[in-house]
Design a protein around this motif. Structure first.
Motif, PDB file in Angstrom:
ATOM      1  N   TYR A   1     -29.699 -59.504  -8.379  1.00 50.96           N
ATOM      2  CA  TYR A   1     -30.986 -59.035  -7.868  1.00 50.96           C
ATOM      3  C   TYR A   1     -31.963 -58.773  -9.021  1.00 50.96           C
ATOM      4  O   TYR A   1     -33.169 -59.028  -8.899  1.00 50.96           O
ATOM      5  N   ALA A   2     -31.444 -58.255 -10.125  1.00 51.20           N
ATOM      6  CA  ALA A   2     -32.313 -58.009 -11.277  1.00 51.20           C
ATOM      7  C   ALA A   2     -32.863 -59.319 -11.826  1.00 51.20           C
ATOM      8  O   ALA A   2     -34.027 -59.387 -12.245  1.00 51.20           O
ATOM      9  N   ARG A   3     -32.043 -60.363 -11.806  1.00 46.72           N
ATOM     10  CA  ARG A   3     -32.496 -61.668 -12.285  1.00 46.72           C
ATOM     11  C   ARG A   3     -33.588 -62.229 -11.378  1.00 46.72           C
ATOM     12  O   ARG A   3     -34.590 -62.781 -11.849  1.00 46.72           O
ATOM     13  N   ILE A   4     -33.399 -62.087 -10.050  1.00 49.27           N
ATOM     14  CA  ILE A   4     -34.429 -62.552  -9.109  1.00 49.27           C
ATOM     15  C   ILE A   4     -35.725 -61.774  -9.320  1.00 49.27           C
ATOM     16  O   ILE A   4     -36.820 -62.354  -9.355  1.00 49.27           O
ATOM     17  N   ALA A   5     -35.593 -60.458  -9.462  1.00 55.11           N
ATOM     18  CA  ALA A   5     -36.779 -59.617  -9.651  1.00 55.11           C
ATOM     19  C   ALA A   5     -37.533 -60.008 -10.920  1.00 55.11           C
ATOM     20  O   ALA A   5     -38.772 -60.045 -10.939  1.00 55.11           O
ATOM     21  N   ARG A   6     -36.768 -60.324 -11.982  1.00 58.21           N
ATOM     22  CA  ARG A   6     -37.400 -60.694 -13.250  1.00 58.21           C
ATOM     23  C   ARG A   6     -38.021 -62.077 -13.194  1.00 58.21           C
ATOM     24  O   ARG A   6     -39.167 -62.279 -13.591  1.00 58.21           O
ATOM     25  N   ASP A   7     -37.273 -63.047 -12.667  1.00 48.57           N
ATOM     26  CA  ASP A   7     -37.735 -64.435 -12.692  1.00 48.57           C
ATOM     27  C   ASP A   7     -38.838 -64.698 -11.669  1.00 48.57           C
ATOM     28  O   ASP A   7     -39.721 -65.531 -11.908  1.00 48.57           O
ATOM     29  N   GLU A   8     -38.782 -64.010 -10.531  1.00 44.71           N
ATOM     30  CA  GLU A   8     -39.752 -64.280  -9.470  1.00 44.71           C
ATOM     31  C   GLU A   8     -40.755 -63.147  -9.292  1.00 44.71           C
ATOM     32  O   GLU A   8     -41.559 -63.170  -8.365  1.00 44.71           O
ATOM     33  N   HIS A   9     -40.680 -62.150 -10.169  1.00 44.83           N
ATOM     34  CA  HIS A   9     -41.622 -61.029 -10.152  1.00 44.83           C
ATOM     35  C   HIS A   9     -41.689 -60.373  -8.771  1.00 44.83           C
ATOM     36  O   HIS A   9     -42.776 -60.182  -8.193  1.00 44.83           O
TER      37      HIS A   9
ATOM     38  N   ALA B   1     -40.305 -57.129  -6.198  1.00 45.01           N
ATOM     39  CA  ALA B   1     -39.714 -55.797  -6.102  1.00 45.01           C
ATOM     40  C   ALA B   1     -38.482 -55.870  -5.210  1.00 45.01           C
ATOM     41  O   ALA B   1     -38.294 -56.824  -4.450  1.00 45.01           O
ATOM     42  N   ASP B   2     -37.639 -54.840  -5.299  1.00 41.83           N
ATOM     43  CA  ASP B   2     -36.402 -54.837  -4.528  1.00 41.83           C
ATOM     44  C   ASP B   2     -36.659 -54.965  -3.031  1.00 41.83           C
ATOM     45  O   ASP B   2     -35.950 -55.700  -2.329  1.00 41.83           O
ATOM     46  N   ASP B   3     -37.669 -54.249  -2.527  1.00 38.37           N
ATOM     47  CA  ASP B   3     -37.925 -54.312  -1.089  1.00 38.37           C
ATOM     48  C   ASP B   3     -38.444 -55.685  -0.675  1.00 38.37           C
ATOM     49  O   ASP B   3     -38.189 -56.150   0.440  1.00 38.37           O
ATOM     50  N   GLU B   4     -39.142 -56.370  -1.571  1.00 40.53           N
ATOM     51  CA  GLU B   4     -39.611 -57.719  -1.263  1.00 40.53           C
ATOM     52  C   GLU B   4     -38.442 -58.692  -1.166  1.00 40.53           C
ATOM     53  O   GLU B   4     -38.413 -59.569  -0.292  1.00 40.53           O
ATOM     54  N   ILE B   5     -37.470 -58.525  -2.063  1.00 35.89           N
ATOM     55  CA  ILE B   5     -36.277 -59.373  -2.014  1.00 35.89           C
ATOM     56  C   ILE B   5     -35.526 -59.150  -0.710  1.00 35.89           C
ATOM     57  O   ILE B   5     -35.082 -60.100  -0.050  1.00 35.89           O
TER      58      ILE B   5
END
Length: 311
Positions: free
Chosen positions: A179-187, A189-193
């Motif tokens: 999840y941290a990688r997705i948040a970093r690469d795709e900018h 937030a956790d709730d958006e993911i």
């Protein structure tokens, strides 16, 4: 005296380096270099760019040396990765042994392990090759076993519990790192993911094909802010707590051999084997049928969409 009959095995160089009992190189560059500086540079590289970025050439360039200079200290990349893992693992936090009770200590170890994976997520990409045999890995296992030292559990039971704790921590760390990688690469937030995952599952999972999963989705399981890993850990510890009176009474559960099942004693029976084969074939047919159903449902939705839009 060794009573196992195995004798003293030869230590691979990587393990010998980890324990500080490998011979230092006799010749090498006059400039400052050590196994420690090589490992530190490799860990920094992995933290920044991932395990795939680590090579002897890349580490050498980071230090300002030639790759051949490194090979005088660390003779193989596998040894370097082992030492990197040992460095990133570190020692268990000192405060763990000060926590009251076996359960509190195990929970503290679990949280520290998860944090370790979050900080060094590349460790999750290292292939597991048997039990860890390095000092820091041994220290974590020792801390967990020490937490259980005053319980009536047998030594195999204590080891099994530590495997449960480390496995739960690794699985949690793997998901958090993803999840941290997705948040970093795709900018994101956790709730958006979470919202994106929920929308994806709502589109693909039908009540006809996956009734239980669809019910969970409709209940908002992918939007929940609860921690499923902590829940699983706590329920596992509840089970251990409930088991302690049995262990105290000497009624230890005997783990079944790996791969054993309830049909082991009748596995040779012909009719039983034929019945199990029929079950496997039926399960395969069901999976194939559900796949066809999903394809048909997708095509039907597409036809409906085209009819509505006139496309």
């Amino acid at each position: 005296m060794d009573d196992t009959g195995a004798g003293d095995p030869d230590l691979p160089r990587g393990i010998a380096l980890a324990w500080g009992i490998a011979a230092d190189p006799q010749r090498g560059p006059k400039r400052e270099m050590s196994v420690e500086s090589i490992v530190d540079a490799a860990v920094e590289l992995a933290d920044a760019e991932g395990l795939g970025a680590v090579s002897m050439a890349a580490v050498a360039a980071r230090l300002g040396y030639t790759p051949m200079s490194l090979y005088r200290y660390v003779t193989a990349k596998d040894d370097l990765i082992l030492l990197m893992q040992e460095e990133a693992t570190g020692l268990p936090p000192e405060h763990v042994r000060e926590v009251q009770g076996w359960r509190g200590q195990l929970e503290a170890l679990y949280r520290a392990m998860v944090q370790m994976y979050v900080e060094h997520s590349w460790m999750l990409d290292i292939q597991i090759n048997g039990s860890p045999t390095t000092p820091n890995s041994a220290a974590w296992m020792d801390a967990g076993l020490a937490a259980l030292a005053d319980t009536p559990l047998s030594q195999p039971e204590r080891l099994s519990i530590m495997l449960f704790i480390t496995g739960q921590a690794r699985w949690c760390g793997s998901i958090l790192a993803s999840y941290a990688r997705i948040a970093r690469d795709e900018h994101m937030a956790d709730d958006e993911i979470s919202r994106r995952e929920d929308a994806l599952f709502r589109r693909l999972i039908t009540a006809e094909a996956y009734p239980a999963l669809r019910a969970a989705i409709d209940d908002g399981v992918f939007l929940s802010t609860s921690d499923p890993f902590t829940f699983g850990l706590e329920r596992g510890l509840d089970g251990i707590q409930a088991y302690l009176p049995r262990a105290a009474a000497g009624r230890h559960d005997q783990p079944r051999p790996w791969g054993a099942d309830d049909g082991a004693e009748i596995a040779g029976d012909k009719r039983f084997r034929e019945a199990r084969k029929a079950v496997r074939e039926a399960e395969k047919s069901l999976r194939d049928a559900r796949k066809l159903e999903r394809i048909a449902a997708r095509d039907a939705r597409e036809r409906v969409r085209r009819a509505r839009t006139g496309a």
